[in-house]
Design an enzyme around this catalytic site. Structure first.
Site, PDB file in Angstrom:
ATOM      1  N   LYS A   1       0.838  -1.199   0.000  1.00  0.00           N
ATOM      2  CA  LYS A   1       0.000   0.000   0.000  1.00  0.00           C
ATOM      3  C   LYS A   1       0.873   1.249   0.000  1.00  0.00           C
ATOM      4  CE  LYS A   1      -0.408  -0.052   5.065  1.00  0.00           C
ATOM      5  NZ  LYS A   1      -1.318  -0.095   6.211  1.00  0.00           N
TER       6      LYS A   1
ATOM      7  N   ARG B   1      -9.346   0.104  15.935  1.00  0.00           N
ATOM      8  CA  ARG B   1      -9.403   0.825  14.660  1.00  0.00           C
ATOM      9  C   ARG B   1     -10.547   0.183  13.895  1.00  0.00           C
ATOM     10  NH1 ARG B   1      -3.804   1.432  11.372  1.00  0.00           N
ATOM     11  NH2 ARG B   1      -4.192  -0.782  10.998  1.00  0.00           N
TER      12      ARG B   1
ATOM     13  N   MET C   1      10.821  24.750  -1.234  1.00  0.00           N
ATOM     14  CA  MET C   1       9.927  23.805  -1.898  1.00  0.00           C
ATOM     15  C   MET C   1      10.698  22.844  -2.801  1.00  0.00           C
ATOM     16  SD  MET C   1       6.637  24.470  -4.387  1.00  0.00           S
ATOM     17  CE  MET C   1       5.625  25.201  -3.106  1.00  0.00           C
TER      18      MET C   1
ATOM     19  N   TYR D   1      15.278  31.584   3.098  1.00  0.00           N
ATOM     20  CA  TYR D   1      14.149  32.357   3.625  1.00  0.00           C
ATOM     21  C   TYR D   1      14.331  32.647   5.119  1.00  0.00           C
ATOM     22  CZ  TYR D   1      11.483  31.288  -0.614  1.00  0.00           C
ATOM     23  OH  TYR D   1      11.047  31.194  -1.907  1.00  0.00           O
TER      24      TYR D   1
END
Length: 813
Positions: A483, A581, A757, A709
């Protein structure tokens, strides 16, 4: 290969079962892999038994492929078959090695046996290149140096050969004796002595002692002048030594910036220009020079050929190509043996039915041209290749007129005349001799991405799978979780590997993940762990099996299944044993039983639960309580419904810590990907994923200058800053920036300022590096567990955060 049947049986200790005995066994292929497309009526198959596979289980499949000669050890798994000859032995691996010894003893020519801690494959390939003008050489393909790889390599010896070069690797004591008889080297080469791969030995001395057994019948051992090596090697053979520091060695080399000054037995010296100057390459070159010197090559020929050495690529890589293609990149050699391996690899990792092979002129290895290209055509036909692209004068001569074959004089002509639009939805094997520069073809066909890549080591993944399997009973099934895009590694490629390794089930989170795997040709049973009700119809259409965790969900699935006319459709019942769960609580079981008792639309294929704290020793009692509750509640379902389902509760850490409670199946998750839950477990696992990129730019900034930054980094004195093209959009957590680092040329480079980013900046003031040098974000020497611990998260999050825009490269070693 033609064996006298009686002599062959006598040598390997075999009894014949079957009525097809003839005076000779005439075969062209030795096989231990039932999945190879090369298995046919000319194959001798050895049904090896391993911890995870038993070749006897595939005999019917092999006979249907036409195999007529099969070596077995378990007669209970076979019955006489018309036209098939079974050789019954006590141990099929010993028989494989014995048969190789039988074959090896038929030939009398020099054989170089290579062993050592590292560098074996590189030295073997380089010696093959350096000696090939004078000798017709048979060598180990790729890194075939194991208990099975060595005999398979030796079976390649034919009458035309007059020199053998075989590498031999061992992992523990007692393995070398048999392989020594298989290779029977007349010249021994020891490449390097390091602590690497020493887990199976009590000491470095024991490691050398075991490896020295390879040389017990050799006339000479070529090695570095080293006291420990000489102690063991000189007792079994004469020793021919090299050194970069000791002038008394037979071959002494003085290293300059890009050259060696070499003298033989303290005589006249000569200069050798080096194509590589890193430490490992220089030492491997000294080994090659010493071997050539021992064989009588003059200094001029040695110097000339050493200059032509090339990097040896030790792995085949799977890459994403243009127009939905998959590329198998093996663009650095083209001989018959390695082509055979590459074609099998292509079949195991194909995405679509269409298969294209781009192939250069073949390295002849002692074969006559007509013979090698005749074998080539037969091999391509066996593998049902859709399209063949031949590049080179010789391959064009012999493949002209062959159906679906396109021929080009050289790589330049191919690049000029062929467009990327000529390739779509196909699997492409690119395999060429080094001089053809097929790396340019790979570059053309490869899907363009930026410099950042996630390398996924499929060999390491197999190691981890087998480690966890070693803790299980032979009959225990294995389900593997793929998964979340295979925990960030790539779901399809991982699923294909697991299907090849015969795991019993794959687990995905949602139906769309399973549907993608089905569309990609994965046929292994798939369980959907979080099935959404609106996806039930699609799941049935794609043969996906749902986890069932509530009566409401079960009734919804039954409604859809009845509409689709299903009968005994497999479902998997999830019990809640304390994680709270998904799952049925104890008080829900009576209602569940009542629904299941009155329907034949579904079949309970398995009952399972999930451990919440199997990696936490302080909660051992809670874990054992979960297992006890699971046993009690699953027993109730089994007895009340009269069913015989698979039961499973152990996850990765459960397998490691509670293997005595493995029931019928276990579920392997993050452990497959090289991440354990404690130090002891991690030590047993191989690193699978390496996230890497390259330095884009280096600049020197002044004292008190800021970076990034928010000016969060201020230089203290002159500082060298490198910019790296990876950022939080690629999956590097911003919280790693203030405390984190990367590796540049093996050294820690601190992240400076805020992670952007698409980029981050690192301090390389104290590191010798230049633009385009490799940068490791995480991998073997900087595990994701360290990063996760520092930023207070878990390794799962680190791995699954790697963005899809990061190119995945899959390779085998």
């Amino acid at each position: 290969m033609k064996f006298n049947t009686d002599a062959f049986c006598s040598f390997i200790g075999a009894d014949i079962i079957g009525n097809s005995k003839s005076e000779y066994v005439d075969i062209s292929n030795i096989s231990v892999d039932s999945r190879s497309l090369q298995n046919d009526q000319h194959t001798l198959f050895f049904a090896l038994k391993g911890g995870n596979h038993d070749g006897h289980d595939y005999i019917e499949e092999l006979v249907n492929k036409g195999v007529r000669y099969i070596v077995i050890s378990d007669q209970t798994k076979v019955c006489p078959i018309e036209g098939v000859l079974f050789f019954k032995v006590n141990n099929t691996l010993a028989a494989l090695q014995g048969a190789a010894i039988f074959h090896r003893d038929r030939f009398d020519f020099p054989v170089i046996g290579i062993t050592g801690s590292k560098g074996k494959t590189v030295v073997k390939e380089w010696l093959n290149y350096l000696l090939s003008e004078e000798y017709k050489i048979i060598k180990s393909p790729k890194s075939y140096n194991s208990q099975t790889g060595v005999p398979l390599s030796v079976f390649g010896i034919e009458e035309k050969h007059n020199l053998g070069i075989f590498e031999v690797g061992i992992s523990t004591v007692g393995e070398m004796e048999r392989l020594t008889k298989v290779v029977k080297p007349t010249i021994g080469v020891f490449t390097a002595l390091t602590e690497e791969h020493g887990e199976g030995f009590r000491s470095l001395e024991e490691k050398v002692s075991e490896k020295a057994k390879l040389f017990q019948d050799a006339e000479v051992v070529i090695c570095e002048q080293n006291e420990l090596l000489l102690q063991y090697f000189s007792s079994v053979a004469s020793v021919y030594t090299w050194s970069l520091i000791d002038k008394s060695a037979n071959v002494y080399g003085q290293l300059h910036s890009s050259s060696l000054t070499v003298s033989i037995d303290q005589g006249d010296s000569y200069s050798v220009e080096l194509p590589f100057t890193d430490d490992s390459s220089v030492r491997n070159i000294m080994t090659c020079i010493s071997t050539m010197s021992y064989l009588g090559y003059d200094s001029e020929k040695i110097a000339q050929r050493i200059q032509g050495l090339y990097p040896v690529e030790l792995r085949m890589q799977v890459k994403n190509g243009v127009n939905n293609c998959t590329i198998i990149d093996d663009a650095y050699n083209a001989d018959y043996q390695s082509l055979s391996i590459a074609l099998d690899f292509l079949d195991k990792h194909k995405v679509s039915a269409s298969k294209t092979v781009i192939l250069s002129d073949m390295f002849k290895s002692g074969y006559e041209e007509e013979e090698i290209y005749g074998q080539l055509k037969e091999l391509l036909s066996t593998h049902q290749i859709t399209r063949v692209i031949g590049i080179g004068e010789h391959i064009s001569k012999y493949l002209i007129g062959t159906t679906n074959t396109y021929l080009y004089r050289d790589t330049e002509e191919f690049l000029q005349k062929v467009s990327v639009e000529d390739f779509s939805d196909e699997n492409i094997l690119v395999k060429g001799a080094r001089g053809f520069r097929f790396d340019r073809i790979v570059t053309m066909l490869e899907k363009k991405t930026h410099e950042t890549v996630l390398e996924v080591n499929l060999t390491a993944m197999c190691h981890n799978l087998n480690f966890y399997r070693s803790k299980l009973k032979p009959e225990t099934k294995v389900m593997v979780m793929v998964k979340a895009f295979g925990y960030g590694n790539g779901s399809y490629e991982v699923a294909k590997l697991l299907a090849h390794e015969k795991v019993d089930y794959l687990g995905v989170a949602f139906a769309d993940e399973g549907i993608e795997l089905r569309k990609a040709g994965v046929n292994t049973k798939i369980i959907v762990m979080n099935p959404e009700i609106n996806a039930f119809s699609a799941m049935i259409a794609y043969d996906l099996e749902p986890e069932v965790y509530s009566v409401r969900e079960l009734n919804a699935f039954l409604k859809v299944a009845r509409e689709r006319n299903c009968y005994e459709y497999p479902i998997h019942i999830k019990l809640d044993t304390g994680m709270h769960r998904h799952g049925f609580l104890t008080e829900d079981l009576d209602e569940l039983i009542e629904v299941l008792r009155h329907t034949n639309v579904v079949e309970v294929k398995s009952i399972f639960s999930h451990l919440s704290s199997s990696d936490m020793p302080e909660y051992t009692d809670f874990t054992l309580g979960q297992i006890e509750m699971f046993t009690h509640n699953s027993d109730k379902l089994i007895q009340e419904l009269g069913i015989n389902p698979i039961r499973h509760i152990l996850n990765t850490s459960g397998i490691f810590n509670f293997s005595e409670h493995q029931f019928d199946m276990v579920r392997l998750g993050i452990g497959l990907y090289g991440v354990g839950n404690d130090r002891e477990e991690m030590q047993q696992l191989a690193n699978v994923s390496t996230l890497k990129t390259r330095i884009m730019q280096i600049k020197e900034i002044k004292d008190k200058d800021s970076v990034g930054y928010g000016r969060r980094f201020r230089a203290e004195g002159k500082t060298r800053i490198a910019t790296v093209p990876i950022g939080y959009a690629d999956g590097v957590h911003r919280s790693w920036g203030p405390v984190g680092y990367v590796l540049v040329n093996g050294q820690k480079a601190e992240i400076t300022g805020s992670i952007c980013m698409d980029m981050l900046m690192i301090n390389v003031t104290e590191i010798k590096c230049q633009e385009n040098d490799e940068v490791i974000i995480f991998g073997k020497d900087l595990p994701v567990t360290i990063i996760a611990d520092k930023i207070k998260t878990i390794p799962y999050e680190i791995l699954t955060s790697i963005a899809l825009r990061v190119k995945r490269i899959f390779f085998i070693e």
